[in-house]
Design a protein around this motif. Structure first.
Motif, PDB file in Angstrom:
ATOM      1  N   PRO A  57       0.830  -1.206   0.000  1.00  0.00           N
ATOM      2  CA  PRO A  57       0.000   0.000   0.000  1.00  0.00           C
ATOM      3  C   PRO A  57       0.866   1.258   0.000  1.00  0.00           C
ATOM      4  O   PRO A  57       1.878   1.324   0.685  1.00  0.00           O
ATOM      5  CB  PRO A  57      -0.798  -0.132   1.298  1.00  0.00           C
ATOM      6  CG  PRO A  57      -0.727  -1.583   1.648  1.00  0.00           C
ATOM      7  CD  PRO A  57       0.580  -2.077   1.145  1.00  0.00           C
ATOM      8  N   GLY A  58       0.446   2.248  -0.772  1.00  0.00           N
ATOM      9  CA  GLY A  58       1.195   3.493  -0.826  1.00  0.00           C
ATOM     10  C   GLY A  58       2.318   3.485  -1.846  1.00  0.00           C
ATOM     11  O   GLY A  58       3.014   4.491  -2.005  1.00  0.00           O
ATOM     12  N   ASP A  59       2.545   2.378  -2.557  1.00  0.00           N
ATOM     13  CA  ASP A  59       3.589   2.307  -3.572  1.00  0.00           C
ATOM     14  C   ASP A  59       3.312   3.360  -4.646  1.00  0.00           C
ATOM     15  O   ASP A  59       2.245   3.393  -5.257  1.00  0.00           O
ATOM     16  CB  ASP A  59       3.612   0.904  -4.197  1.00  0.00           C
ATOM     17  CG  ASP A  59       4.766   0.728  -5.172  1.00  0.00           C
ATOM     18  OD1 ASP A  59       4.644   1.239  -6.303  1.00  0.00           O
ATOM     19  OD2 ASP A  59       5.764   0.079  -4.812  1.00  0.00           O
ATOM     20  N   LEU A 225     -12.441   6.588   7.395  1.00  0.00           N
ATOM     21  CA  LEU A 225     -12.393   5.294   6.713  1.00  0.00           C
ATOM     22  C   LEU A 225     -13.122   5.331   5.381  1.00  0.00           C
ATOM     23  O   LEU A 225     -14.197   5.919   5.255  1.00  0.00           O
ATOM     24  CB  LEU A 225     -12.989   4.206   7.607  1.00  0.00           C
ATOM     25  CG  LEU A 225     -12.212   3.903   8.891  1.00  0.00           C
ATOM     26  CD1 LEU A 225     -12.803   2.689   9.588  1.00  0.00           C
ATOM     27  CD2 LEU A 225     -10.732   3.673   8.605  1.00  0.00           C
ATOM     28  N   ASP A 226     -12.517   4.690   4.388  1.00  0.00           N
ATOM     29  CA  ASP A 226     -13.064   4.647   3.038  1.00  0.00           C
ATOM     30  C   ASP A 226     -12.782   3.267   2.464  1.00  0.00           C
ATOM     31  O   ASP A 226     -11.767   2.651   2.786  1.00  0.00           O
ATOM     32  CB  ASP A 226     -12.416   5.730   2.170  1.00  0.00           C
ATOM     33  CG  ASP A 226     -13.191   5.988   0.885  1.00  0.00           C
ATOM     34  OD1 ASP A 226     -13.197   5.083   0.019  1.00  0.00           O
ATOM     35  OD2 ASP A 226     -13.775   7.070   0.745  1.00  0.00           O
ATOM     36  N   GLY A 230      -6.038   3.171  -0.084  1.00  0.00           N
ATOM     37  CA  GLY A 230      -5.289   4.420   0.042  1.00  0.00           C
ATOM     38  C   GLY A 230      -6.131   5.623   0.388  1.00  0.00           C
ATOM     39  O   GLY A 230      -5.590   6.663   0.786  1.00  0.00           O
ATOM     40  N   ALA A 231      -7.471   5.528   0.275  1.00  0.00           N
ATOM     41  CA  ALA A 231      -8.326   6.699   0.504  1.00  0.00           C
ATOM     42  C   ALA A 231      -8.370   7.087   1.982  1.00  0.00           C
ATOM     43  O   ALA A 231      -8.408   8.275   2.318  1.00  0.00           O
ATOM     44  CB  ALA A 231      -9.738   6.435  -0.019  1.00  0.00           C
ATOM     45  N   SER A 232      -8.381   6.113   2.890  1.00  0.00           N
ATOM     46  CA  SER A 232      -8.439   6.430   4.318  1.00  0.00           C
ATOM     47  C   SER A 232      -7.196   7.199   4.749  1.00  0.00           C
ATOM     48  O   SER A 232      -7.289   8.183   5.494  1.00  0.00           O
ATOM     49  CB  SER A 232      -8.563   5.145   5.145  1.00  0.00           C
ATOM     50  OG  SER A 232      -9.740   4.438   4.807  1.00  0.00           O
TER      51      SER A 232
END
Length: 435
Positions: A57-59, A225-226, A230-232
């Motif tokens: 995540p976040g790559d 929270l989503d 990556g949205a949260s």
């Protein structure tokens, strides 16, 4: 499944076989997803990119590719909708397509692959915006519209011990920064309010903002929270960014344990683990970015929070907010009875009958007593004022809701209090053994 209208690509076939053999190889998946996107096989590309984001995540490369795929699937580009020739390979804008990253000997060239995607714009939610640029995000509307509360600690009835602790450990240093620094007292870090539900943690947080002359915004779990990857994390970053623009500002996270759960309990939820990581990063104030932003959290279950949230510079101060004491209960009862028809009421007797009631319980008690008097009034056609009898009868019906909380907290306070964090709670339970 590959699009049958598209010709087979031997390189893609080989790379897809390699992905099947090494499903956790993120760079390989992203390279395959890029080639699939170039071939118009967007659904397959999206599946590979989503899998890669689940592993990393976040790559930045994955997020950039996800944006590229989303734009392609929406059918819009810089020049409007993209035409599609159904009889052959999809047509694309007149741009140069990247060649496969292969060495002369046929092996895969990772450095060349990285160069091919190095110029893809990435929605880096952790980056600061251009100075003067407004976010405009719906996530930050509550922060941007926040005003300074008018309530002060003097408006909080009773609870003198809580107010004294607030003044000494939090408000005093914030009001006297130069004196605090002279004694080596840092101004960073947040305050965690914990205790049974309905005991006034949110009201206290508003009073703290009023004392500091700071604007106030209350952030709930639904604001952060989503469902999208990556949205949260991006929502959290935008909330803190907006708070820094509004400084001095109090950010109050209600039910912080829902956002800051122990990461050891989230082994199968990479999304929530990354949300906790993002919260930790935003709370860190080593860079001084959070100057003027006061972070408060409230929770009923601090023992369920990740221990990293309690380290210095984060929620390093913890304050127990217990059920209102006698003076506080009297003040709460007066507040809820003041606009109702009232006969002479023995308030002292009622206060003694409501030990361990939360503020919410007392409000419910007054509503229940009012219903009894209203029913009598409707039968007789005359307004009958509330009496002590009505209120005591309601106290017999409305039992304190704090009992179950103390039952669950007892084991933690008496047997899991290894670092002394719950000494106040242990003392209270020892003095009130009937709980």
């Amino acid at each position: 499944m590959p699009d049958e209208r598209l010709p087979d690509d031997p390189l893609l076939t080989s790379l897809l076989s390699a992905v099947s053999a090494a499903p956790d190889d993120v760079p390989l998946r992203l390279h395959v997803a890029g080639l699939l996107t170039g071939a118009g096989r967007h659904a397959e590309a999206l599946a590979h990119t989503s899998h890669a984001l689940g592993l990393a995540p976040g790559d930045r490369a994955a997020l950039g590719l996800l944006q590229r795929i989303s734009t392609a699937m929406s059918g819009t580009g810089p020049g409007g909708p993209l035409p599609r020739d159904r009889s052959g390979p999809p047509t694309t804008p007149d741009v140069e397509q990247p060649m496969p990253a292969r060495r002369p000997d046929g092996t895969f060239d990772w450095h060349a692959a990285e160069d091919q995607v190095s110029d893809i714009p990435v929605p880096a939610f952790g980056a600061e915006p251009v100075p003067g640029e407004e976010s405009g995000s719906a996530v930050t509307e509550d922060v941007d519209a926040a005003t300074t509360p008018t309530v002060r600690l003097a408006d909080v009835g009773g609870m003198e011990a809580v107010k004294q602790r607030l003044e000494l450990s939090f408000l005093g240093p914030m009001r006297n920064p130069e004196m605090a620094r002279a004694f080596g007292k840092g101004l960073s870090g947040g305050l965690l309010l914990y205790g049974p539900p309905g005991c006034g943690k949110t009201f206290l947080a508003r009073a703290v903002a009023g004392e500091l002359g700071a604007s106030f915004s209350e952030i709930g779990i639904s604001d952060v929270l989503d469902m999208w990857v990556g949205a949260s994390e991006r929502n959290l970053a935008e909330i803190f960014r907006a708070a820094r623009r509004k400084a001095p500002h109090v950010l109050f996270f209600d039910e912080i344990d829902a956002l800051g759960q122990k990461r050891s309990h989230l082994r199968h939820s990479a999304s929530l683990r990354n949300t906790v990581n993002q919260l930790l990063a935003e709370l860190d104030s080593l860079s001084g970015r959070n100057d003027g932003v006061f972070v408060l959290g409230a929770t009923n279950h601090p023992w369920d929070m990740d221990s990293a949230l309690r380290r210095p510079g984060r929620f390093d101060r913890m304050l127990l907010v217990l059920p209102p004491d006698g003076p506080a209960r009297a003040s709460i009862l007066r507040h809820h009875l003041k606009d109702r028809p009232l006969a002479e009421v023995d308030l002292d007797r009622l206060v003694r009958a409501t030990a361990h009631y939360s503020g919410a319980d007392l409000a419910h008690l007054c509503d229940t007593a009012a219903e009894r008097a209203l029913a009598d009034s409707m039968r007789t056609g005359r307004i009958r004022p509330l009496t002590t009898k009505d209120l005591l009868a309601a106290a017999g019906e409305v039992q304190p809701s704090t009992g179950p909380w103390f039952a669950s907290a007892r084991n933690v306070a008496l047997f899991g209090n290894t670092d002394g964090s719950y000494d106040d709670l242990a003392d209270y339970l020892k003095k009130n053994r009937t709980l």
